[in-house]
Design a protein around this motif. Structure first.
Motif: not given
Lengths: 376, 1075
Positions: B595-605
């Motif tokens: 979850t944390k890594s998803l939070q930190n990634l750009d959701p549109h990339g």
């Protein structure tokens, strides 16, 4: 305006009568028959108010002539054997939103000169109270309370206030009521403490702020006789008239009492709503203030608790405890709000409601009467 | 503060010993003793003042000290004795007294008389370095305060001796006294330090083969720097110290850099290479090492000499059996060694040797002691036992070395001698220089710590036997400041390769997984993805091992067992080897990190999408863990793991869910509950939830119920979802739940609203979504974005916490769609009501405040362009609806693009069109009823293109609910309006009735509150939220009343009824409407 008016009235009042003549204190024995009449120390309590016919008509005239909603005037007279005889009155000028200072001064001046002039013509000049006109019976107001409170301290027997309801008068029944402040209220007033606790202690509600004094109207026999002749139908001076016109009366029969007075009803409703609104606002203010107080108190308490805890831990550490500072200095806990205003507003609501009840019940009777008539 | 001459009389040193000769402050001044007075106050103002002073005078470090008998216990008197020995320091001794008091006795110069300075609470004194002094407590026998230092903390006392007379700091002090420049001795100037450095460096360049650290210089620099002018000493030592320390003051940073620059100029190609290596390495230690190496002559030998001297003292003491002396000396020795180790220098064999000899003599002493107990006095005996502990600890710490030493003392010493040169060679090798930093460090560490490691730097030699020892080493280093985590992981990976038995593998895997999770210490950043993947794989592996071999079990609590011994099922009592560890926490952590890594990634990339693909494998791991726990029958972790599983699937559409399940089914272990041919996804969710309902954990139950509701809502099963929500009574308790559950609750409620909207239950949808939209913090409440704080700023901690709560993007509920649904349903509810009411007061009572606000705003606009945003569309549609232009309204609503995001958008649009027709008809009737006497039903039917039947039914419904004062004339097919105008008095009477009703209600509420009977809300009224809710339910209740036409049974609306309605939330209005 309200309080300053009262102050002006008070300023102009004569100082309470003290010892009659300090020079020659020679007393004569008062005859037993006169003992109830001569009452220097005002020992005999007031049991009733007697209103002179002239005063009644003067008040009515003053109230109905005036454009202002509320008019004031002073009552003059004497108390005799437990009865306050009001023999004269004069109206006080009405000031609307003038410069406060000026208006109070001029009112005081007017009052003083009026009393002086009356004295000069040897009329009664001792003030025994004041009168006030009202509509729909809602006479509770800060001004009335203040003025009466001042009178209570300065006048013999504390004076009375006579309330005249204009709206009732227009419907054909002149309404006069005499009041004075109750002891419990005076006590609270003197302490200037109208917090919830004080209200509970003094058992104060709007109905116990004032106590009513029985009032009777007295007209002299001559006037009585005149009035009775007015009622008596007279034979017309003209000889040949229709039999229906043959008798004429000074007071012709009127059907105005059958008027439902819907305008008055509307007005009454409006006033009630208005009073309730202002009561609600006042309640809101009170609630806000009490919340504020509670919040401040909680803050202060938490502060002291924290300090205590800290001190305990400091003592445990062997350090000197911090001083328990005066909390009241750090936190300004606002004083508990006075609830007098809301009591008075409730009184007003009550009065309006009573007036509404009165008019609507009579109207209901009238309508039944009308229906009975139509069904025939 | 008070200063006077010491009377030199015998007696308790804690007494004042006042000779009656006071000392002038100027005298102290001339001795370079600085003094400030900062009164101690309760508010902590002194702390600020101290900080100011520190800033002014360059005191960089401080700590708290509390000298009390309780704190030190037995050692108390010993410590005081140490204080009271005449000594000097190589740093200024700066002390601030908060409580208690003490005496500083300082030697006057040149007469050498004792001057006693009495310091008490509020005194800040700076005793210069190099002055002879001693310290004693006063009669209060306690002192608490701050210790401040100009640089790194250093309080090593050097007892007065001939040596210390020649100490550079002493000389520097004397020189400063002569020159009278008081700042010079005390406050080192930066410029001075730099210029001095150049001098030193040149001197140091001559022999560069010595390795040195600055700490050693401090303890044993009697003669090394003595050749230099005395004035440079403070500056130089200061520089050296800063260079070696981790202190990050800017000036100290500058200096090493400068030195490097100069190095570059002077040095040849070799130098440059070396330097490049250092530039890449960020370890300051190494840098300083390198610097110092050039500066100082063989100070290592000096230090060794000192150590040996200490050792000699110990030997002597040993002979006379004086264990107290041994104890203090040993402490000193250990300190020195430790310092050396901090510089990652090899442990001198001398230390090991003395350790070993001490151990043996200890043993003999102990055995002797047993025989003749009375021979030793109490303090000596105590020291002996203390020594026993210390030596034991020392032996354990340097176990390896001790063993090596015992085997072959000479070889050990040789190895030690070789180590520095080996390191030197390694460092100078160009090949090394090109290696990544980590490797370089690794080598360094290897060569330094383990002499048995080959010079090629291939790492430790791992074997199955050494596994436990290595594991132990890693465990010990875990969490320490200087541990290289990457290195640890590598060690463990290698250990895993050599692990043979299941027990070993489990142990290594447990350690490896936790060290992978440890890799990132900061909470904010996420774990690198490759690490995550390997962790996931390893967890899988771990589960596999345990699953296949039931004789091993991993538990959070086990009996103590020896970490170094191989265990097998045969040895254990019941045939099961229990190992300490927790798989469920690994799974939790793995999920959290995902979850944390998803939070930190750009959701549109694309990266985000790639990362999402890992969810499959994560889900599989979770399923496997579930299977494991099902097998081992551990109910608590099982519930937790099922919750994790549920959280992955509850918000997913069926197709995604099936894909995840397919991935899980592909694995060799599958849990009992899984998706197969004869179960539908909702059955799966249901089964999972039911399992959680049966578990004892209330939090899990709550979350399960919310997820279940969410899922039902997602499946368009509005009534089931609503009933579940109402029956769970969650709306009453959710305010006391944790934030994550509250977010889940909000999500469920919002999804319920959307579901109602899709099902065409416009009123329900509006009522459900209302709560969240009136707060105007939709995004924040759904954890889909951080709310802009207008009036207060969040603290960084709050902000961080807020960020951590955010849901990953793929879980988001589209807020724009949500808003569109809410506004459209508000429009459909509000517009007919708006046109039905005629008094101003009634108009002010909005049902949907956000909608009303927007509408008012739209009304005020002078020009209305073509609609752009969703809001524009809806506002213009509302206006059209108000005018009765239902077709335009429908087109506008259909023009909203966002509907495409809704499943079954065509059906929804159709439903909306029908609703618009109906509400359009109602609005029309409300608006134009006063204007007409009769209206033909067929005309209405034509105008709104509704079938005659539905027109009739709508009109009849309106008449029935007394919204419309009219009657139907069936034969003529018309509606006959019989509208009655109220007189003023009637209107007023109505208003009055309402006001009185309010008043009564208010009174009852107050009374209830006073009597404490209102437990229904006092319990919940724990915050503003609760209050707000009350208001809203009240408002809703009011509306329920209004739809009934404000006539009839008002009596039912007493305080009691009111309380019920609030307790039941939105159930009440529904039931009222039904009545």
């Amino acid at each position: 305006m309200a309080t300053s008016m009262a102050a002006a009235l008070a300023a102009s009042l004569p100082a309470p009568q003290t010892a009659p003549s300090p020079a020659a204190p020679t007393y004569e024995a008062i005859p037993a028959s006169m003992s109830r009449v001569i009452d220097i120390e005002a020992d005999i309590p007031l049991t009733g108010v007697q209103l002179d016919g002239m005063v009644v008509s003067k008040i009515i005239k003053h109230s109905s002539d005036s454009h202002a909603a509320v008019v004031h005037g002073l009552l003059l007279g004497l108390d005799l054997d437990g009865t306050l005889e009001v023999s004269n009155s004069f109206p006080l000028p009405h000031h609307s939103n003038d410069d406060d200072d000026k208006s109070t001064k001029s009112a005081a001046r007017y009052q003083a000169s009026m009393l002086r002039s009356l004295k000069e013509v040897r009329a009664d000049d001792s003030v025994v109270g004041f009168y006030q006109s009202t509509t729909m019976g809602a006479f509770f107001s800060q001004t009335l309370i203040d003025t009466q409170a001042i009178h209570q301290g300065k006048l013999r027997h504390g004076g009375v206030v006579i309330v005249h309801d204009v709206s009732q008068t227009t419907q054909g029944n002149a309404s006069f009521r005499a009041f004075r402040l109750s002891k419990a209220f005076l006590d609270a007033y003197k302490r200037n403490n109208f917090s919830t606790q004080s209200l509970i202690n003094h058992r104060l509600t709007f109905s116990s702020v004032l106590e009513e004094v029985p009032l009777q109207v007295r007209t002299n026999p001559l006037v009585n006789a005149f009035l009775s002749t007015l009622k008596e139908p007279r034979r017309s001076a003209l000889p040949s008239t229709h039999p229906a016109d043959a008798f004429s009366s000074a007071l012709p029969p009127t059907f105005s009492s059958l008027d439902l007075g819907n305008a008055a009803l509307t007005k009454n409703l409006e006033h009630t709503i208005e009073a309730m609104d202002s009561y609600k606002i006042e309640e809101g203010n009170l609630a806000y203030l009490s919340r504020q107080i509670a919040r401040e108190k909680a803050r202060a308490e938490s502060y002291t608790a924290k300090r205590k805890e800290e001190n305990v831990s400091r003592v445990a550490q062997g350090l000197a405890p911090l001083p328990e500072e005066d909390v009241s200095r750090l936190f300004k806990i606002p004083p508990e709000p006075s609830r007098l205003e809301s009591v008075l507003l409730l009184g007003q609501v009550d009065a309006y409601a009573k007036a509404l009840e009165g008019t609507s019940s009579t109207n209901l009777v009238k309508m039944y009467a009308a229906r009975a008539d139509s069904s025939l | 503060m008070r200063a006077y001459y010491f009377d030199n009389l015998p007696g308790d040193v804690r007494l004042p010993h006042d000779s009656g000769r006071p000392v002038d402050p100027s005298k102290l001044d001339s001795l370079n003793i600085l003094y400030w007075h900062v009164p101690v106050d309760s508010e902590g103002g002194w702390e600020m003042r101290i900080d100011e002073l520190s800033l002014e005078n360059n005191f960089k470090c401080q700590d708290k000290i509390d000298v009390t008998k309780e704190a030190f216990g037995d050692k108390y008197e010993d410590i005081l004795k140490e204080f009271f020995d005449e000594h000097l320091h190589e740093d200024d001794e700066i002390r601030y007294v908060v409580k208690g008091g003490g005496y500083y006795d300082v030697r006057e110069h040149p007469k050498d008389d004792w001057i006693r300075v009495h310091i008490e609470s509020g005194d800040l004194i700076a005793v210069p370095k190099g002055i002879y002094h001693r310290f004693m407590l006063d009669e209060q026998d306690t002192i608490a305060g701050l210790r401040l230092w100009r640089d790194v903390p250093n309080w090593t006392p050097l007892p007065r001796s001939d040596k210390t007379d020649k100490n550079p700091y002493r000389l520097g002090y004397l020189k400063a006294l002569q020159s009278g420049s008081r700042g010079e001795g005390l406050i080192a100037r930066v410029g001075n330090a730099i210029s001095n450095f150049v001098l030193l460096k040149q001197a140091g360049d001559s022999d560069s083969d010595s390795e040195e650290s600055e700490e050693e210089l401090m303890t044993s620099d009697e003669e090394a720097p003595a050749a230099k002018p005395a004035t440079t000493k403070p500056a130089m030592s200061r520089f050296l110290r800063t260079g070696g320390s981790d202190s990050s003051s800017s000036e100290s940073d500058e200096e090493p850099e400068e030195s490097e620059e100069e190095e570059e100029e002077e040095g040849g190609a070799k130098e440059t290479k070396k330097k490049s290596r250092f530039l890449r390495s960020d370890s300051e230690d190494e840098e300083s090492d390198e610097d110092v190496k050039r500066v100082v002559k063989s100070a290592r030998d000096k230090r060794l000499d000192e150590m040996e001297a200490t050792g000699k003292v110990m030997d002597n003491a040993l002979k006379i059996n004086d264990w107290v002396a041994i104890s203090t000396e040993f402490d000193k020795l250990t300190r020195m060694v430790q310092r050396q180790q901090n510089m990652s220098e090899p442990i001198p064999p001398f230390y090991i040797r003395s350790l070993v000899s001490l151990e043996s003599s200890l043993n003999t002493a102990l055995s002797k002691e047993k025989e003749a107990k009375k021979k030793m006095n109490a303090s000596n005996a105590r020291a002996l036992t203390a020594m026993k502990q210390k030596v034991k600890k020392g032996v354990k710490e340097y176990e390896r070395e001790v063993k090596l030493f015992q085997e072959d003392p000479e070889a050990f010493e040789r190895a030690y001698a070789a180590a520095p040169s080996a390191a030197e060679i390694a460092a100078s090798r160009p090949k090394k220089a090109k290696k990544p930093v980590i490797d370089g460090e690794d080598d360094q560490a290897g060569t330094d710590e383990f002499t048995h490691v080959g010079k090629g730097g291939k790492g430790m030699q791992f074997s199955a036997d050494g596994i436990f020892k290595n594991l132990q080493l890693v465990q010990q280093a875990r969490g320490k400041k200087n541990t290289d985590r990457a290195d640890q992981i590598r060690i463990l990976e290698k250990l895993l390769q050599v692990a043979e038995t299941p027990y070993q593998r489990i142990r290594v895997l447990l350690a490896l997984i936790s060290s992978r999770f440890d890799y990132n210490s900061s909470v904010a950043s996420h774990m690198p993805i490759d690490l995550w993947l390997s962790a996931q794989r390893e967890i899988d592996q771990l589960i596999h091992v345990i699953f296949n071999d039931p004789s091993y079990s991993v538990q959070e609590t086990t009996e103590d067992y020896d970490e170094f011994v191989e265990r097998s099922p045969a040895d254990e009592k019941d045939g099961i080897v229990r190992i300490r560890g927790s798989i469920i926490s690994f799974v939790d952590r793995l999920d959290d990190e995902f979850t944390k890594s998803l939070q930190n990634l750009d959701p549109h990339g694309t990266e985000y999408v790639d990362r999402l693909k890992d969810e499959k494998s994560l889900y599989r791991t979770i399923c496997r863990a579930q299977a494991l726990y099902e097998k081992t029958l551990q109910s608590d972790p099982l519930a937790r793991v099922i919750m994790r599983r549920l959280e992955h699937i509850y918000s997913k559409p069926d197709t995604v869910l099936q894909a995840l399940e397919a991935a899980a089914a592909a694995s060799d272990l599958s849990p009992s509950i899984s998706l197969n041919d004869n179960t539908s996804p909702s059955n799966l969710i249901h089964a999972l939830c039911v399992h959680l309902y049966q578990s004892g954990n209330t939090l899990l139950r709550t979350r399960a119920v919310l997820s279940h509701i969410y899922h039902h809502a997602l499946q368009n099963d509005f009534h089931t979802a609503r009933d579940m929500l109402l029956m769970s009574h969650l709306q009453e308790t959710v305010y006391s739940a944790d934030v994550a559950t509250q977010i889940l609750y909000n999500r469920s409620v919002v999804q319920l609203g959307l579901c109602a909207f899709r099902c065409g239950l416009i009123k329900e949808s509006q009522a459900t979504l209302q709560d969240i939209f009136t707060t105007q913090r939709v995004k924040e409440l759904l954890a889909q974005g951080v709310h802009q704080q207008r009036f207060q700023t969040l603290t960084p901690e709050q902000e961080k916490a807020e960020k951590q709560r955010q849901l990953p993007f793929h879980m988001h509920i589209n807020t724009e769609l949500l808003e569109a649904a809410f506004l459209v349903s508000s429009m459909l509810v509000e517009i007919p009501i708006l046109s039905s009411i005629d008094t101003e007061e009634q108009k002010r009572k909005a049902i949907s405040k956000p909608f009303r606000r927007l509408l008012d705003f739209a009304d005020r606009q002078v020009f209305t362009g073509p609609p752009e945003s969703t809001r524009d569309h809806i506002m213009q549609a509302s206006k059209a609806l108000q005018k009765g232009q239902w077709e335009q309204c429908r087109d506008l609503i259909h023009g909203i693009k966002i509907w495409d995001l809704m499943p079954e958008s065509a059906a929804v649009k159709e439903m909306l069109a029908r609703r618009i027709q109906e509400e359009g008809l109602r609005t029309y009737l409300f608006t134009y009823a006063p204007q007409y006497k009769t209206v033909s039903l067929s005309l209405l039917s034509r105008t709104f293109s509704l079938p005659l039947r539905s027109v009739t039914s709508i009109v009849s419904k309106m008449i029935w609910s007394e919204e419309l004062l009219a009657s139907l004339d069936q034969s003529a097919g018309v509606v006959i309006f019989n509208r009655v105008e109220f007189t003023r008095a009637q209107q007023l009477a109505l208003t009055l009735a309402e006001k009185v009703g309010n008043l009564v209600e208010q009174n009852e509420k107050t009374l209830d509150f006073r009597l404490g009977g209102g437990s229904g809300w006092t319990e919940r009224a724990d915050g503003t939220k609760g209050d707000k809710r009350n208001e809203q339910t009240q408002e809703r209740r009011g509306r329920g009343e209004r739809t009934r036409g404000g006539s009839g049974a008002r009596g039912a609306r007493g305080g009691r009824g009111g309380r019920f309605a609030q307790g039941l939330g939105n159930q009440m209005p529904a039931s009222q409407r039904a009545r």
